[in-house]
Design a protein around this motif. Structure first.
Motif, mmCIF file in Angstrom:
data_model
loop_
_atom_site.group_PDB
_atom_site.id
_atom_site.type_symbol
_atom_site.label_atom_id
_atom_site.label_comp_id
_atom_site.label_asym_id
_atom_site.label_seq_id
_atom_site.Cartn_x
_atom_site.Cartn_y
_atom_site.Cartn_z
ATOM 1 N N LYS A 30 0.847 -1.190 0.000
ATOM 2 C CA LYS A 30 0.000 0.000 0.000
ATOM 3 C C LYS A 30 0.884 1.241 0.000
ATOM 4 N N ILE A 31 0.683 2.080 -0.999
ATOM 5 C CA ILE A 31 1.435 3.324 -1.132
ATOM 6 C C ILE A 31 0.504 4.495 -0.854
ATOM 7 N N VAL A 32 0.848 5.334 0.109
ATOM 8 C CA VAL A 32 0.106 6.555 0.396
ATOM 9 C C VAL A 32 0.814 7.710 -0.312
ATOM 10 N N ALA A 33 0.120 8.314 -1.284
ATOM 11 C CA ALA A 33 0.680 9.403 -2.086
ATOM 12 C C ALA A 33 -0.077 10.687 -1.771
ATOM 13 N N ALA A 34 0.646 11.779 -1.500
ATOM 14 C CA ALA A 34 -0.019 12.995 -1.036
ATOM 15 C C ALA A 34 0.580 14.251 -1.649
ATOM 16 N N HIS A 35 -0.287 15.241 -1.854
ATOM 17 C CA HIS A 35 0.140 16.585 -2.234
ATOM 18 C C HIS A 35 -0.685 17.579 -1.429
ATOM 19 N N ASN A 36 -0.373 18.872 -1.529
ATOM 20 C CA ASN A 36 -0.996 19.850 -0.628
ATOM 21 C C ASN A 36 -2.112 20.671 -1.265
ATOM 22 N N GLN A 37 -2.501 20.341 -2.499
ATOM 23 C CA GLN A 37 -3.558 21.090 -3.174
ATOM 24 C C GLN A 37 -4.906 20.381 -2.994
ATOM 25 N N THR A 38 -5.945 21.144 -2.711
ATOM 26 C CA THR A 38 -7.250 20.537 -2.423
ATOM 27 C C THR A 38 -8.180 20.483 -3.625
ATOM 28 N N SER A 39 -7.890 21.214 -4.685
ATOM 29 C CA SER A 39 -8.773 21.227 -5.852
ATOM 30 C C SER A 39 -8.623 19.941 -6.658
ATOM 31 N N PRO A 40 -9.733 19.284 -7.013
ATOM 32 C CA PRO A 40 -9.650 18.070 -7.830
ATOM 33 C C PRO A 40 -9.201 18.358 -9.258
ATOM 34 N N GLU A 41 -9.244 19.636 -9.660
ATOM 35 C CA GLU A 41 -8.819 20.010 -11.003
ATOM 36 C C GLU A 41 -7.336 20.369 -11.063
ATOM 37 N N ASN A 42 -6.691 20.430 -9.923
ATOM 38 C CA ASN A 42 -5.293 20.837 -9.888
ATOM 39 C C ASN A 42 -4.414 19.823 -10.628
ATOM 40 N N PRO A 43 -3.408 20.291 -11.369
ATOM 41 C CA PRO A 43 -2.512 19.360 -12.075
ATOM 42 C C PRO A 43 -1.851 18.337 -11.159
ATOM 43 N N TYR A 44 -1.610 18.713 -9.878
ATOM 44 C CA TYR A 44 -1.032 17.749 -8.942
ATOM 45 C C TYR A 44 -1.917 16.512 -8.811
ATOM 46 N N GLN A 45 -3.223 16.732 -8.703
ATOM 47 C CA GLN A 45 -4.141 15.614 -8.544
ATOM 48 C C GLN A 45 -4.175 14.750 -9.807
ATOM 49 N N VAL A 46 -4.141 15.405 -10.954
ATOM 50 C CA VAL A 46 -4.123 14.666 -12.225
ATOM 51 C C VAL A 46 -2.873 13.792 -12.302
ATOM 52 N N GLY A 47 -1.740 14.345 -11.901
ATOM 53 C CA GLY A 47 -0.501 13.572 -11.915
ATOM 54 C C GLY A 47 -0.516 12.419 -10.947
ATOM 55 N N MET A 48 -1.050 12.638 -9.752
ATOM 56 C CA MET A 48 -1.112 11.566 -8.756
ATOM 57 C C MET A 48 -2.064 10.452 -9.195
ATOM 58 N N GLU A 49 -3.140 10.822 -9.859
ATOM 59 C CA GLU A 49 -4.066 9.798 -10.351
ATOM 60 C C GLU A 49 -3.395 8.954 -11.435
ATOM 61 N N ALA A 50 -2.554 9.571 -12.256
ATOM 62 C CA ALA A 50 -1.808 8.815 -13.265
ATOM 63 C C ALA A 50 -0.811 7.873 -12.597
ATOM 64 N N PHE A 51 -0.192 8.341 -11.515
ATOM 65 C CA PHE A 51 0.720 7.490 -10.748
ATOM 66 C C PHE A 51 -0.037 6.272 -10.219
ATOM 67 N N LYS A 52 -1.201 6.510 -9.630
ATOM 68 C CA LYS A 52 -2.019 5.441 -9.062
ATOM 69 C C LYS A 52 -2.436 4.422 -10.125
ATOM 70 N N GLU A 53 -2.944 4.934 -11.238
ATOM 71 C CA GLU A 53 -3.443 4.044 -12.293
ATOM 72 C C GLU A 53 -2.332 3.152 -12.840
ATOM 73 N N THR A 54 -1.164 3.734 -13.082
ATOM 74 C CA THR A 54 -0.061 2.959 -13.652
ATOM 75 C C THR A 54 0.495 1.949 -12.657
ATOM 76 N N ALA A 55 0.658 2.367 -11.407
ATOM 77 C CA ALA A 55 1.201 1.457 -10.396
ATOM 78 C C ALA A 55 0.266 0.283 -10.145
ATOM 79 N N GLU A 56 -1.024 0.571 -10.072
ATOM 80 C CA GLU A 56 -1.983 -0.498 -9.771
ATOM 81 C C GLU A 56 -2.216 -1.424 -10.950
ATOM 82 N N SER A 57 -1.963 -0.957 -12.159
ATOM 83 C CA SER A 57 -2.170 -1.806 -13.331
ATOM 84 C C SER A 57 -0.990 -2.739 -13.593
ATOM 85 N N ALA A 58 0.126 -2.506 -12.910
ATOM 86 C CA ALA A 58 1.292 -3.370 -13.054
ATOM 87 C C ALA A 58 1.064 -4.673 -12.293
#
Length: 333
Positions: A30-58
């Motif tokens: 289990k990997i806990v990934a965090a950033h400090n921006q609260t907006s779901p539209e923020n590029p940080y969230q988009v990047g973290m979701e890409a990290f999640k999708e790729t890691a979990e699909s491996a």
């Protein structure tokens, strides 16, 4: 591009197993990934979701839990959680990283050190970026391993009047860093660096606590700063092509299986590509939104601003022992 897969880590120094990053339930990681921006539209969230999708699909039995500001909205909180094991992957800025004792990071935050996005990418994805990654790992004693370089856009001036020349900054209360090379730079332009918390800046602009501020379009337009009287004039100074660091706890990373390490590095690469693309897309979209909302945008001759920046770059680079890296960055323009 250069990513975590080509960076050589120092030897693992062990460490106790913590709440996150544990294996169990069939060796599930289990990997806990965090950033400090609260907006779901923020590029940080988009990047973290890409990290999640790729890691979990491996095929590595990994689960990623993304936190958007819910583990802390300050970088100091996130880095402390990374060191203690309550988070495994976090995103931080050069300003905070330098406060952890890795002063070399300041190089990437100096005004006008980067000419444009292509120049920035060639630096962080090349030899200079690799050297900085090794420095982060070594000086943190393997607490921090760099997984990749993200962007937070290009920063511009916005304030109560447009800038037609540097003289327009004289005496202006300017929300920016109030110490260090960045503050020294804006003082040289004639502005008065002033501290206002990001969450209080809309009110500060509205009430005249500050006359102006600086940031990239996705960030200040999402916060409606351009709708205040002291934020509606945007001058594209382009003084900072910003760098953000995607970090993982290096000691824990060393204890992952080879399959898990590779999955994480692949996920980091996917997140870098996705986050940067999202920043570029949002820069254009939010600039247009600002104009549609009544903000006024103008360009300015940046050459006088760059001339002031060069000796400040030289001084700071010498102070932190990276004059050679600064010269390499300049040669790549």
């Amino acid at each position: 591009m250069l990513f975590a897969g080509v960076f050589v880590l120092a030897g693992c120094s062990g460490g106790e197993e913590e709440a996150s990053g544990e294996t169990g339930d069939g060796d599930k990681l289990k990997i806990v990934a965090a950033h400090n921006q609260t907006s779901p539209e923020n590029p940080y969230q988009v990047g973290m979701e890409a990290f999640k999708e790729t890691a979990e699909s491996a095929d590595a039995n990994i689960e990623v839990e993304v936190h958007a500001g819910t583990l802390g909205t300050s970088e100091s909180e996130l880095v402390e959680k990374l060191k203690l094991g309550a988070a495994d992957v976090v995103l931080v800025s050069p300003g905070f990283m330098s406060k952890t004792g890795i002063e070399e990071i300041d190089l990437f935050a100096l005004p006008y050190v980067f000419e444009n996005y292509d120049h920035w990418e060639s630096v962080v994805d090349g030899e200079v970026g690799e050297t900085m990654a090794e420095t982060i790992n070594e000086k943190s004693n393997n607490d921090f391993k760099l997984l990749g370089y993200w962007s937070a856009g290009v920063r511009h001036y916005y304030g109560k009047k447009p800038l037609e020349s540097m003289a327009d900054l004289e005496g202006m209360k300017y929300r920016t860093q109030t110490s260090g090379a960045v503050a020294n730079y804006w003082e040289e332009t004639g502005a008065v660096p002033t501290s206002v918390a990001w969450g209080e800046l809309y009110q500060g602009l509205q009430q005249g606590v500050v006359d102006a501020a600086e940031n990239s379009y996705p960030y200040f337009v999402q916060q409606n700063h351009h709708k205040t009287d002291n934020g509606k004039y945007i001058t594209e100074t382009g003084h900072d092509y910003t760098t953000r660091f995607l970090l993982i706890n290096g000691k824990k990373f060393e204890n992952y299986s080879d399959e898990q390490k590779q999955a994480i590095m692949d996920a980091a690469e996917a997140s870098v590509e996705k986050e940067r693309a999202e920043v570029n897309e949002q820069e254009e979209a939010y600039k247009q939104q600002a104009v549609d909302d009544g903000a006024e945008v103008n360009e300015i001759d940046r050459e006088p601003f760059m001339e002031i920046a060069e000796p400040i770059q030289d001084t700071r680079a010498e102070e932190i022992g990276v004059s050679d890296l600064l010269e390499k960055i300049r040669e790549m323009k």
